[in-house]
Design a protein around this motif. Structure first.
Motif, PDB file in Angstrom:
ATOM      1  N   ILE A  59     -11.940 -42.046  -0.954  1.00 19.24           N
ATOM      2  CA  ILE A  59     -11.135 -43.194  -1.370  1.00 19.24           C
ATOM      3  C   ILE A  59     -11.925 -43.972  -2.413  1.00 19.24           C
ATOM      4  O   ILE A  59     -13.142 -44.154  -2.283  1.00 19.24           O
ATOM      5  N   TYR A  60     -11.239 -44.440  -3.459  1.00 20.43           N
ATOM      6  CA  TYR A  60     -11.921 -45.194  -4.508  1.00 20.43           C
ATOM      7  C   TYR A  60     -11.021 -46.312  -5.016  1.00 20.43           C
ATOM      8  O   TYR A  60      -9.808 -46.303  -4.811  1.00 20.43           O
TER       9      TYR A  60
ATOM     10  N   ILE B 284      -8.717 -40.401  -4.026  1.00 20.24           N
ATOM     11  CA  ILE B 284      -7.468 -41.036  -3.596  1.00 20.24           C
ATOM     12  C   ILE B 284      -7.591 -42.541  -3.802  1.00 20.24           C
ATOM     13  O   ILE B 284      -8.500 -43.170  -3.242  1.00 20.24           O
ATOM     14  N   PRO B 285      -6.705 -43.143  -4.610  1.00 22.90           N
ATOM     15  CA  PRO B 285      -6.752 -44.598  -4.801  1.00 22.90           C
ATOM     16  C   PRO B 285      -6.565 -45.331  -3.474  1.00 22.90           C
ATOM     17  O   PRO B 285      -5.783 -44.894  -2.622  1.00 22.90           O
ATOM     18  N   MET B 286      -7.274 -46.428  -3.305  1.00 19.72           N
ATOM     19  CA  MET B 286      -7.224 -47.194  -2.061  1.00 19.72           C
ATOM     20  C   MET B 286      -5.794 -47.538  -1.657  1.00 19.72           C
ATOM     21  O   MET B 286      -5.407 -47.391  -0.492  1.00 19.72           O
ATOM     22  N   ALA B 287      -4.985 -47.970  -2.622  1.00 16.43           N
ATOM     23  CA  ALA B 287      -3.617 -48.409  -2.319  1.00 16.43           C
ATOM     24  C   ALA B 287      -2.730 -47.270  -1.828  1.00 16.43           C
ATOM     25  O   ALA B 287      -1.699 -47.505  -1.202  1.00 16.43           O
TER      26      ALA B 287
ATOM     27  N   ARG C   8      -0.524 -43.233   2.621  1.00 12.46           N
ATOM     28  CA  ARG C   8       0.565 -42.325   2.242  1.00 12.46           C
ATOM     29  C   ARG C   8       0.037 -40.927   1.961  1.00 12.46           C
ATOM     30  O   ARG C   8       0.610 -39.930   2.415  1.00 12.46           O
ATOM     31  N   ARG C   9      -1.077 -40.838   1.239  1.00 13.83           N
ATOM     32  CA  ARG C   9      -1.625 -39.518   0.882  1.00 13.83           C
ATOM     33  C   ARG C   9      -2.161 -38.794   2.118  1.00 13.83           C
ATOM     34  O   ARG C   9      -2.012 -37.570   2.246  1.00 13.83           O
TER      35      ARG C   9
ATOM     36  N   LYS D 281      -1.105 -34.509   6.318  1.00 15.62           N
ATOM     37  CA  LYS D 281      -0.815 -34.207   7.716  1.00 15.62           C
ATOM     38  C   LYS D 281       0.528 -33.498   7.853  1.00 15.62           C
ATOM     39  O   LYS D 281       0.665 -32.542   8.616  1.00 15.62           O
ATOM     40  N   ARG D 282       1.523 -33.943   7.108  1.00 18.72           N
ATOM     41  CA  ARG D 282       2.845 -33.319   7.150  1.00 18.72           C
ATOM     42  C   ARG D 282       2.803 -31.874   6.644  1.00 18.72           C
ATOM     43  O   ARG D 282       3.542 -31.013   7.119  1.00 18.72           O
ATOM     44  N   LYS D 283       1.936 -31.637   5.690  1.00 15.13           N
ATOM     45  CA  LYS D 283       1.804 -30.292   5.125  1.00 15.13           C
ATOM     46  C   LYS D 283       0.920 -29.387   5.989  1.00 15.13           C
ATOM     47  O   LYS D 283       0.751 -28.196   5.672  1.00 15.13           O
TER      48      LYS D 283
END
Length: 324
Positions: free
Chosen positions: A146-147, A171-174, A178-179, A184-186
């Motif tokens: 996360i960044y 992965i952006p913090m915001a 969601r990511r 997990k869904r995949k």
């Protein structure tokens, strides 16, 4: 016009970074030594902040000992800067030699069971090289970090490109929750790094603890993400083996984090981080104003008796309480 200038600046920065990264580390360390002389003897980079942090963190140490830690920090910090530059073009073979890991078999085991993992890290050692973790785990999952995106989109792209060279995804913090849920869904387990020793905003303070002898507000978002998404929790214990060589031991904190009370994982993380810092204090980011929020001011800001107060009112109240 502004976009054009930003892009031009990005091209220059990218080219300079790339060319410098082609130099051997032995040459880059000569530059680091020169930089060390400048920041230690001439510039005294953030000396007041560093000295205050060290004084408050180690009241049992003499001024001579603290001075040595400060010098060690400056040397480490200058090395970190050139090592970050070198990371742009380092090969897998070079990176494997200079950034080693242990305990990663437990991460791979979690992945085999379909479980994602969260790794608590600190601003300690070469935390940029932790992105080489993909070289040390199986291909069953995805490594992420996360960044906080930079405001300048071009320079943000540059920093992301360098950090993702070894196969770890930024992965952006915001977008973090969601990511993570998307993975997990995949059915794709991940290991994600949380550098969680920053200073929280006033309205994001939910927990205080004693860290390095000081009353400290801490971020709890990492713990909430780990619990909400069912990740196993790890602590990345980083050691500087020698100049340009680091080791990270992945220590399992908990596989089932749902059994832990609120903020218990955060307490464990900061206790482990303090042990690591005390073992080698020179490789922690002492130039960061980590303790700029006080519990007293927090109580002033959020005490219902004070009502809604602005900065001037806060300073008046602090002066009356002898905090200024």
């Amino acid at each position: 016009m502004k976009k054009a200038l930003n892009y031009f600046g990005y091209i220059i920065a990218y080219g300079a970074w790339y060319l410098f990264s082609l130099l051997p580390l032995s040459v880059l360390y000569l530059f680091s030594d020169f930089l060390y002389f400048l920041v230690t003897h001439l510039v005294k980079y953030r000396h007041k902040v560093i000295w205050k942090n060290l004084k408050n963190s180690f009241p049992e140490k003499s001024d001579e000992e603290l001075t040595q830690i400060e010098k060690d920090f400056y040397q480490y910090f200058c090395d970190y800067l050139v090592e970050m530059i070198k990371g742009m073009t380092m090969s897998e073979k070079q990176m494997r030699k200079r950034m080693t890991f242990s305990g990663t078999e437990k991460i791979s085991e979690c992945w085999e069971n379909g479980q994602s993992c969260g790794v608590y890290l600190g601003h300690l050692g070469n935390y940029e090289w932790i992105t080489s973790l993909p070289f040390w785990v199986s291909d069953k999952g995805q490594c992420c970090q996360i960044y906080h995106p930079l405001e300048n989109e071009h320079f943000n792209k540059l920093s992301v490109d360098v950090r993702e060279r070894q196969g770890a995804l930024c992965i952006p913090m915001a977008e973090s929750l969601r990511r993570i849920i998307d993975f997990k869904r995949k059915g794709k387990p991940i290991v994600i790094g949380y550098i969680a020793d920053q200073v929280p905003f006033w309205n994001n303070i939910h927990h205080w603890l004693t860290f390095l002898n000081q009353d400290t507000p801490v971020l709890t978002g990492s713990e909430r993400l780990i619990k909400k998404t069912g990740q196993a929790a790890f602590y990345g214990d980083v050691t500087r083996v020698s100049r340009g060589h680091y080791h990270c031991e992945m220590k399992l904190i908990a596989e089932d984090t749902s059994k832990y009370e609120d903020w218990q994982l955060t307490d464990i993380y900061f206790a482990e981080l303090e042990k690591t810092i005390r073992r080698n204090p020179g490789i922690y980011l002492w130039s960061h104003n980590r303790w700029k929020r006080s519990h007293e001011e927090y109580n002033i800001r959020y005490n219902p008796e004070n009502g809604r107060v602005d900065l001037r009112d806060i300073n008046i109240i602090k002066k009356e309480k002898g905090l200024l």
